[in-house]
Design a protein around this motif. Structure first.
Motif, PDB file in Angstrom:
ATOM      1  N   SER A 145      45.367  39.950  48.156  1.00  0.00           N
ATOM      2  CA  SER A 145      44.612  41.337  49.075  1.00  0.00           C
ATOM      3  C   SER A 145      45.604  42.546  48.360  1.00  0.00           C
ATOM      4  O   SER A 145      44.757  43.381  47.666  1.00  0.00           O
ATOM      5  CB  SER A 145      44.720  40.629  50.243  1.00  0.00           C
ATOM      6  OG  SER A 145      43.956  39.665  50.120  1.00  0.00           O
ATOM      7  N   THR A 146      46.964  42.404  48.637  1.00  0.00           N
ATOM      8  CA  THR A 146      47.810  43.777  48.863  1.00  0.00           C
ATOM      9  C   THR A 146      47.363  44.592  47.168  1.00  0.00           C
ATOM     10  O   THR A 146      47.127  45.459  47.239  1.00  0.00           O
ATOM     11  CB  THR A 146      48.556  43.703  49.041  1.00  0.00           C
ATOM     12  OG1 THR A 146      49.028  42.784  50.366  1.00  0.00           O
ATOM     13  CG2 THR A 146      49.714  45.033  49.555  1.00  0.00           C
ATOM     14  N   GLU A 147      47.613  43.570  46.279  1.00  0.00           N
ATOM     15  CA  GLU A 147      48.144  43.726  44.696  1.00  0.00           C
ATOM     16  C   GLU A 147      45.742  44.263  44.696  1.00  0.00           C
ATOM     17  O   GLU A 147      46.423  46.041  44.201  1.00  0.00           O
ATOM     18  CB  GLU A 147      47.755  42.964  44.177  1.00  0.00           C
ATOM     19  CG  GLU A 147      49.493  42.670  44.203  1.00  0.00           C
ATOM     20  CD  GLU A 147      50.133  41.745  43.811  1.00  0.00           C
ATOM     21  OE1 GLU A 147      50.679  41.204  42.399  1.00  0.00           O
ATOM     22  OE2 GLU A 147      49.294  40.966  43.315  1.00  0.00           O
ATOM     23  N   VAL A 148      45.522  44.147  44.884  1.00  0.00           N
ATOM     24  CA  VAL A 148      44.060  44.461  45.049  1.00  0.00           C
ATOM     25  C   VAL A 148      43.490  45.816  45.457  1.00  0.00           C
ATOM     26  O   VAL A 148      43.096  46.890  44.587  1.00  0.00           O
ATOM     27  CB  VAL A 148      42.887  43.354  44.844  1.00  0.00           C
ATOM     28  CG1 VAL A 148      41.075  43.919  44.774  1.00  0.00           C
ATOM     29  CG2 VAL A 148      42.833  42.592  44.776  1.00  0.00           C
ATOM     30  N   SER A 149      44.562  45.341  46.992  1.00  0.00           N
ATOM     31  CA  SER A 149      44.395  46.814  47.405  1.00  0.00           C
ATOM     32  C   SER A 149      44.082  48.033  46.652  1.00  0.00           C
ATOM     33  O   SER A 149      44.498  49.860  46.662  1.00  0.00           O
ATOM     34  CB  SER A 149      44.399  47.599  48.729  1.00  0.00           C
ATOM     35  OG  SER A 149      46.236  47.113  49.166  1.00  0.00           O
ATOM     36  N   LYS A 150      45.556  48.383  46.063  1.00  0.00           N
ATOM     37  CA  LYS A 150      45.999  49.117  45.482  1.00  0.00           C
ATOM     38  C   LYS A 150      45.755  49.826  44.089  1.00  0.00           C
ATOM     39  O   LYS A 150      45.828  50.893  44.510  1.00  0.00           O
ATOM     40  CB  LYS A 150      47.886  48.679  45.137  1.00  0.00           C
ATOM     41  CG  LYS A 150      48.953  48.368  46.326  1.00  0.00           C
ATOM     42  CD  LYS A 150      49.942  48.129  45.710  1.00  0.00           C
ATOM     43  CE  LYS A 150      51.057  47.692  47.197  1.00  0.00           C
ATOM     44  NZ  LYS A 150      52.429  46.894  46.349  1.00  0.00           N
ATOM     45  N   ILE A 151      45.003  48.666  43.420  1.00  0.00           N
ATOM     46  CA  ILE A 151      43.765  48.995  42.573  1.00  0.00           C
ATOM     47  C   ILE A 151      42.784  49.606  42.928  1.00  0.00           C
ATOM     48  O   ILE A 151      42.316  50.828  42.802  1.00  0.00           O
ATOM     49  CB  ILE A 151      43.448  48.303  41.590  1.00  0.00           C
ATOM     50  CG1 ILE A 151      44.502  47.301  41.320  1.00  0.00           C
ATOM     51  CG2 ILE A 151      42.326  48.374  40.573  1.00  0.00           C
ATOM     52  CD1 ILE A 151      44.200  45.920  39.940  1.00  0.00           C
ATOM     53  N   GLU A 196      39.191  38.836  42.804  1.00  0.00           N
ATOM     54  CA  GLU A 196      40.038  38.521  42.591  1.00  0.00           C
ATOM     55  C   GLU A 196      41.516  39.125  41.651  1.00  0.00           C
ATOM     56  O   GLU A 196      42.528  38.638  41.846  1.00  0.00           O
ATOM     57  CB  GLU A 196      40.484  36.995  43.416  1.00  0.00           C
ATOM     58  CG  GLU A 196      39.855  36.297  41.993  1.00  0.00           C
ATOM     59  CD  GLU A 196      39.932  34.943  41.984  1.00  0.00           C
ATOM     60  OE1 GLU A 196      39.920  33.434  41.626  1.00  0.00           O
ATOM     61  OE2 GLU A 196      40.437  34.196  43.928  1.00  0.00           O
ATOM     62  N   ASN A 197      40.733  39.502  40.856  1.00  0.00           N
ATOM     63  CA  ASN A 197      41.305  39.950  39.564  1.00  0.00           C
ATOM     64  C   ASN A 197      41.591  42.088  39.475  1.00  0.00           C
ATOM     65  O   ASN A 197      42.455  42.320  38.845  1.00  0.00           O
ATOM     66  CB  ASN A 197      41.038  40.311  38.592  1.00  0.00           C
ATOM     67  CG  ASN A 197      41.398  37.769  37.988  1.00  0.00           C
ATOM     68  OD1 ASN A 197      42.723  37.786  38.796  1.00  0.00           O
ATOM     69  ND2 ASN A 197      40.809  37.024  37.548  1.00  0.00           N
ATOM     70  N   GLY A 198      41.365  42.583  40.272  1.00  0.00           N
ATOM     71  CA  GLY A 198      40.961  43.578  40.944  1.00  0.00           C
ATOM     72  C   GLY A 198      39.574  44.158  40.038  1.00  0.00           C
ATOM     73  O   GLY A 198      39.998  45.624  38.889  1.00  0.00           O
ATOM     74  N   GLU A 199      39.197  43.228  39.306  1.00  0.00           N
ATOM     75  CA  GLU A 199      38.530  44.264  38.268  1.00  0.00           C
ATOM     76  C   GLU A 199      36.780  44.414  39.222  1.00  0.00           C
ATOM     77  O   GLU A 199      36.772  43.588  40.216  1.00  0.00           O
ATOM     78  CB  GLU A 199      37.638  43.005  36.862  1.00  0.00           C
ATOM     79  CG  GLU A 199      39.494  42.319  36.410  1.00  0.00           C
ATOM     80  CD  GLU A 199      38.377  40.873  35.447  1.00  0.00           C
ATOM     81  OE1 GLU A 199      39.403  41.097  34.736  1.00  0.00           O
ATOM     82  OE2 GLU A 199      38.624  40.847  36.065  1.00  0.00           O
TER      83      GLU A 199
END
Length: 331
Positions: free
Chosen positions: A28-34, A186-189
């Motif tokens: 979730s943190t990685e997606v939020s950064k995107i 979930e891949n930030g797409e």
């Protein structure tokens, strides 16, 4: 107590690289950064909203948002993640087809802003994690617009779009002003654009939010956006030969509330349950339809199933509604 499903227009918010299905999900943190990098705030006096940076050509950036966010000619300002402000030339606003609540905007900057990666919204199946980002309007507690990021799950993805192109339904918490914001997998797409809240009617005939929200699938946009489509590498649509369970569920809700076609709603909910036999919402909707037809035993059976599954799935509000109606029917 009578509870109804409603899907009104309660309006609240590419350089495409498609990852392989085997790609590991981000945290979730990685997606939020995107999400924070690709999201912009669209400021105006009357209709604040959000948007997503989807393309860069030279120093010209393209932002995708909901049409209703920029429906009226006004003085708009695009605010990027770093706080930079860019006045919007309203003549650059391109509203897509009349039946689609989407619009594209442009602004010019020599700064480097992150561009969203497009995903395949056809693969957004029920139960997968999904994220919504945007800038809510100020509230009584939060006095200024703060970027928000919300995690939830897909609860429906209709193969035949609803009004104005909406088809994705998800459980994320949203607030007015987030219309036009990103719906990410979930891949930030980018798999959709957020734009509506689902509402229901309480015992006092007041319209209240159910906690579910709607977005327009990104595949719908890619099919219609006329600028540099070849460069966008649109996600490959999955072939469909028959309606999926999600569509039966969504159409059942519409027949229940808007058409008052209770027999039709029962048929659609039954089709949905044949594919997703643990769908608590479908049992609840079919139970309501039976209730309106005066078929009390059938209504009780479905409401009891709804109560059973929603308890297992942690859907406390739905459980309470089902239990309340069961109590009334057993009097």
């Amino acid at each position: 107590m009578k509870c109804y499903y409603l899907l009104p227009a309660a309006l609240i918010g590419i350089s495409a690289v498609v990852r392989s299905p085997a790609a590991l999900a981000l945290s979730s943190t990685e997606v939020s950064k995107i999400a924070v990098q690709i999201t912009v705030r669209i400021e105006s006096k009357n209709s604040p909203g959000s948007g997503v940076i989807i393309q860069r050509e030279g120093n010209t950036y393209t932002v995708l948002t909901c049409k209703h966010v920029v429906a009226k000619a006004d003085k708009y300002t695009i605010v990027t993640a770093n706080g930079e402000q860019y006045p919007l030339d309203y003549s650059s606003v391109k509203k897509l087809s009349p039946g689609l609540d989407l619009a594209v905007l442009k602004f010019t900057s020599n700064r480097n802003y992150t561009v969203a990666k497009i995903g395949n919204s056809d693969t957004a199946t029920v139960g997968i994690d999904v994220y919504v980002a945007g800038f809510p309007a100020p509230t009584a507690v939060v006095s200024r617009s703060l970027w928000r990021f919300s995690k939830g799950e897909i609860t429906a993805n209709a193969t035949q779009p609803l009004d104005e192109g909406y088809a994705l339904v998800y459980s994320n918490s949203t607030i007015e002003g987030m219309s036009g914001g990103a719906v990410l997998n979930e891949n930030g797409e980018l798999i959709g654009i957020h734009g509506r809240a689902e509402t229901t009617v309480d015992d006092n005939s007041q319209r209240i939010r159910t906690g579910f929200n709607l977005g327009i699938p990104i595949n719908t946009f890619v099919k219609q956006f006329p600028v540099s489509v070849a460069r966008l590498a649109p996600a490959k649509a999955q072939p469909t030969t028959a309606p999926v369970a999600d569509e039966f569920f969504t159409q059942g809700k519409l027949k229940l509330v808007e058409d008052l076609d209770y027999q039709g709603a029962i048929a659609d909910f039954t089709q949905s349950l044949s594919r997703h036999p643990e769908n608590a919402e479908a049992y609840y909707g079919r139970g309501l339809a039976y209730y309106h037809l005066g078929e009390i035993q059938e209504a009780l059976a479905d409401l009891q199933q709804a109560a059973k599954f929603c308890q297992q799935q942690g859907k406390a509000d739905l459980c309470q509604k089902a239990q309340n109606l069961i109590g009334q029917l057993q009097l």
